[in-house]
Design an enzyme around this catalytic site. Structure first.
Site, PDB file in Angstrom:
ATOM      1  N   SER A 182      31.908  44.755  38.564  1.00 27.75           N
ATOM      2  CA  SER A 182      33.017  44.118  39.277  1.00 27.75           C
ATOM      3  C   SER A 182      32.542  43.349  40.503  1.00 27.75           C
ATOM      4  CB  SER A 182      34.048  45.172  39.693  1.00 27.75           C
ATOM      5  OG  SER A 182      34.685  45.721  38.569  1.00 27.75           O
TER       6      SER A 182
ATOM      7  N   ASP B 255      36.480  48.294  47.858  1.00 30.92           N
ATOM      8  CA  ASP B 255      36.034  48.238  46.468  1.00 30.92           C
ATOM      9  C   ASP B 255      35.641  46.802  46.116  1.00 30.92           C
ATOM     10  OD1 ASP B 255      35.361  49.182  44.008  1.00 30.92           O
ATOM     11  OD2 ASP B 255      37.319  50.043  43.544  1.00 30.92           O
TER      12      ASP B 255
ATOM     13  N   THR C 209      36.313  44.171  44.005  1.00 29.23           N
ATOM     14  CA  THR C 209      37.072  42.924  43.917  1.00 29.23           C
ATOM     15  C   THR C 209      37.692  42.504  45.245  1.00 29.23           C
ATOM     16  OG1 THR C 209      37.514  43.328  41.578  1.00 29.23           O
ATOM     17  CG2 THR C 209      38.901  41.712  42.684  1.00 29.23           C
TER      18      THR C 209
ATOM     19  N   GLU D 134      45.079  42.113  42.824  1.00 30.98           N
ATOM     20  CA  GLU D 134      44.322  42.745  41.739  1.00 30.98           C
ATOM     21  C   GLU D 134      45.053  43.944  41.144  1.00 30.98           C
ATOM     22  OE1 GLU D 134      39.899  44.671  40.909  1.00 30.98           O
ATOM     23  OE2 GLU D 134      40.995  45.212  42.730  1.00 30.98           O
TER      24      GLU D 134
ATOM     25  N   ASP E  10      40.983  48.905  34.852  1.00 33.35           N
ATOM     26  CA  ASP E  10      39.570  49.255  34.715  1.00 33.35           C
ATOM     27  C   ASP E  10      39.366  50.767  34.664  1.00 33.35           C
ATOM     28  OD1 ASP E  10      36.625  48.511  34.993  1.00 33.35           O
ATOM     29  OD2 ASP E  10      36.889  49.685  36.824  1.00 33.35           O
TER      30      ASP E  10
ATOM     31  N   HIS F 229      37.398  52.944  31.781  1.00 33.02           N
ATOM     32  CA  HIS F 229      36.297  53.879  32.045  1.00 33.02           C
ATOM     33  C   HIS F 229      36.646  55.286  31.567  1.00 33.02           C
ATOM     34  CE1 HIS F 229      33.515  51.301  34.180  1.00 33.02           C
ATOM     35  NE2 HIS F 229      34.451  50.898  35.026  1.00 33.02           N
TER      36      HIS F 229
ATOM     37  N   ASP G  83      37.704  40.174  35.750  1.00 37.95           N
ATOM     38  CA  ASP G  83      36.291  40.090  36.110  1.00 37.95           C
ATOM     39  C   ASP G  83      35.393  40.441  34.930  1.00 37.95           C
ATOM     40  OD1 ASP G  83      37.272  42.660  36.151  1.00 37.95           O
ATOM     41  OD2 ASP G  83      36.396  43.220  38.072  1.00 37.95           O
ATOM     42  N   HIS G  84      35.928  41.247  33.999  1.00 37.85           N
ATOM     43  CA  HIS G  84      35.187  41.695  32.818  1.00 37.85           C
ATOM     44  C   HIS G  84      36.134  42.516  31.967  1.00 37.85           C
ATOM     45  CE1 HIS G  84      35.276  45.595  34.742  1.00 37.85           C
ATOM     46  NE2 HIS G  84      34.769  45.033  35.833  1.00 37.85           N
TER      47      HIS G  84
END
Length: 611
Positions: free
Chosen positions: A334, A385, A387, A502, A507, A511, A549-550
């Site tokens: 990120s 964090d 982002t 965001e 995310d 995970h 971002d991914h």
């Protein structure tokens, strides 16, 4: 007349047992799994038992007064007896696991009389574990394969039941001896386990399954393809026992199924934009950059399915794809991902706001402030964090949260919204960061309701963790309300604004390999996008960009029902993947974001509109 009386006598039993059987197959768990030809795997019994399988199968021959386990008689060996491979280890396990239930299918390869005689003899010491009428136990014994004729079945003890491949010709007494009904799948369909069954095949299979359930028995199919598609097809049809030779794969699939499926009973409404300024080339005054952390196409379509076929993001017509690799890795984190679209440079994983050599970079927030715009940084996570801090910090190591927190003192972003209060109590030159921010004219706020009501022009909102807890843990409409608050505060500023907002915890769900978390977080993010689109229509000079971002989790969608809001997925990893992510744009110059390009181009396209 005799046959008629048998049917009438059988009906009450059939109905009662059928209801029980049907209730047991919902939901599916690993207890529905059957280890077919279990003895062929490298560790007979133990692999399937430890995985939680509810059914295990062993083929046996009667050889010199012993039951030996093998598929072909020429492969029998004295060391591979039913007692050694199954009965002794099973008894030992059940001593320590008194609540475990197991069905042991013993397949008679030949000479049922000799095999059954030895079964009665060898299982006698295990009587305390074996289920029989009036004696519920841990272990059910089902004889399969070359079973005796129905007329002989009643001659065997109550604890021995049989697996048959037909429903006809049984008296009620004989039918009580049936423990399972097994059909070859090829009797009904010719299918390789890929794609889906057609309607005629489904009807044939459903007819067979329903007939068995109506007769009060459980059903399995053998010779079925050993694939996820096949397992799912059988489960959709209500098959009770799912056979496999892939113990770990089916076990993992069923153990994760509850975590990998989601169903939304009710859809939330989406905003339908006017598209009146969409795609025009008029000047852009305001920019709202919405980042769904870890959000790929699978996450979006899962959320679309769960929301019964509607999504705010899917109302946006101008679409592109962002290639996300970092400077030093095929798969970005990120930090590097956010730096790319915040500052326009590919950098190393773990780096924030610096290039691959460590040189400090200027972010879109800085350029926007220089252009006279108001700026905001909104996240559902710590402001330190990856982002959110990519828009104000410059560090080669993203985990250095205290150094990152200190860099907020050099930022001119007007409104910060997130958490990590403790990080900002760190002292710089003997003074806590939050006190220095107050000296710079910022109002420091801890409660979300206070933030929504605050008339302050410069705000550092460091929420309690409860305000940003996961959506599945009860978080409210944090993102939508935060964005609405900030756009309301900025809307009359003559030079416009730049907002980064965001959806941080999509995310987290990836995970955690938790589909419910992925979808609920993505839905929350989508509601915020709906607010952004609504504002863009009201304003007419606002560009909304939605990207990620991914992708996180390698999410694959295995099944779903848009009408029911049901999704079943699977994850290939608990980390990020290298797949490109979508870019959606709405408003003036939204067409600039079509195509396939590196994530750094998002920065370049936005910067061109700011200047």
């Amino acid at each position: 007349m005799k046959k008629l009386s048998i049917l009438i006598l059988a009906l009450p039993v059939t109905i009662a047992v059928s209801q029980t059987a049907n209730s047991q197959i919902k939901p599916y768990t690993v207890a529905n799994a059957h280890s077919h030809n279990d003895y062929k795997n490298g560790i007979p019994f133990y692999r399937a038992y430890e995985k939680g399988f509810g059914s295990i199968e062993a083929d046996v021959y009667a050889v010199s007064g012993r039951l030996l386990v093998a598929h072909d008689k020429r492969d029998t060996a004295a060391s591979r007896s039913l007692r050694n491979l199954y009965l002794t280890p099973l008894a030992e396990k059940l001593k320590h696991d008194p609540h475990r239930q197991l069905r042991l299918l013993i397949e008679i390869k030949q000479d049922h009389k000799a095999v059954l005689s030895l079964v009665m003899q060898e299982l006698k010491p295990f009587a305390e574990y074996i289920s029989s009428p009036g004696h519920p136990g841990n272990l059910s014994i089902v004889m399969t394969g070359a079973v005796p004729p129905a007329v002989e079945m009643v001659n065997y003890p109550d604890w021995i039941t049989f697996d048959v491949d037909h429903l006809n010709g049984f008296t009620p007494q004989q039918w009580q001896k049936i423990g399972l009904v097994s059909f070859p799948l090829s009797k009904y369909v010719r299918w390789n386990g890929k794609g889906v069954l057609n309607s005629k095949e489904i009807a044939r299979l459903k007819g067979a399954i329903d007939s068995v359930h109506q007769a009060g028995k459980m059903i399995r199919f053998w010779e079925s393809p050993d694939t996820k598609s096949s397992w799912l097809a059988l489960m959709r049809l209500g098959v009770d026992v799912i056979g496999t030779d892939k113990i770990e794969e089916l076990g993992d699939f069923l153990n994760k199924k509850a975590k990998n499926e989601y169903s939304a009973k009710q859809a939330y409404p989406v905003y339908h934009p006017t598209h009146s300024a969409d795609g025009t080339v008029k000047k852009v005054k305001n920019i709202i950059l919405c980042i769904g952390d870890g959000m790929g196409l699978a996450q979006l379509y899962a959320t679309y399915t769960a929301n019964h076929g509607q999504l705010n993001i899917f109302q946006m017509k101008n679409i592109g794809f962002s290639i996300t690799n970092s400077a030093d890795a095929y798969i970005t984190d990120s930090a590097a991902g956010a730096t790319a679209f915040a500052s326009g440079q590919k950098t190393n994983d773990r780096a924030i706001g610096v290039d691959a050599t460590g040189k400090r970079l200027r972010s879109l927030a800085v350029y926007s402030a220089e252009a006279g715009k108001k700026t905001a940084d909104i996240a559902v996570c710590q402001l330190t964090d990856a982002t959110p801090d990519a828009f104000y910090a410059h560090q080669s190591e993203r985990s250095d949260s205290l150094a990152i927190a200190a860099e907020i003192l050099n930022s001119n972003i007007d409104i910060f919204v997130g958490t990590a209060f403790t990080d900002f109590t760190t002292k710089v030159n003997g003074v806590p960061i939050i006190d220095k921010m107050k000296q710079r004219g910022y109002t420091v706020i801890r409660k979300f309701d206070d933030f929504l009501k605050s008339p302050a022009k410069k705000i550092l909102a460091l929420m309690d963790d409860s305000a940003t807890r996961p959506k599945i843990a009860g978080r409210g409409e944090y993102l939508s309300l935060a964005l609405k608050k900030v756009t309301g505060a900025f809307k009359n500023h003559p030079k416009g604004f730049f907002i980064m907002a965001e959806g941080s915890q999509i995310d987290y769900g990836g995970h955690n390999n938790n589909l419910t978390q992925v979808i609920t977080e993505n839905a929350d993010f989508d509601r915020m996008v709906g607010e952004a689109l609504r504002f863009a229509d009201e304003d007419g000079e606002t560009l909304v960009i939605v990207t990620a971002d991914h992708e996180t989790g390698g999410l694959t969608l295995l099944d779903g029902d848009i009408n029911k809001g049901y999704v079943l997925g699977d994850f290939s990893t608990n980390d990020h993947t290298g797949t490109p992510v979508p870019v959606f744009a709405y408003g003036p110059h939204s067409g600039d974001f079509r195509g396939v390009y590196n994530n750094t181009e998002i920065f370049n396209k936005i910067l061109k509109l700011i200047r």
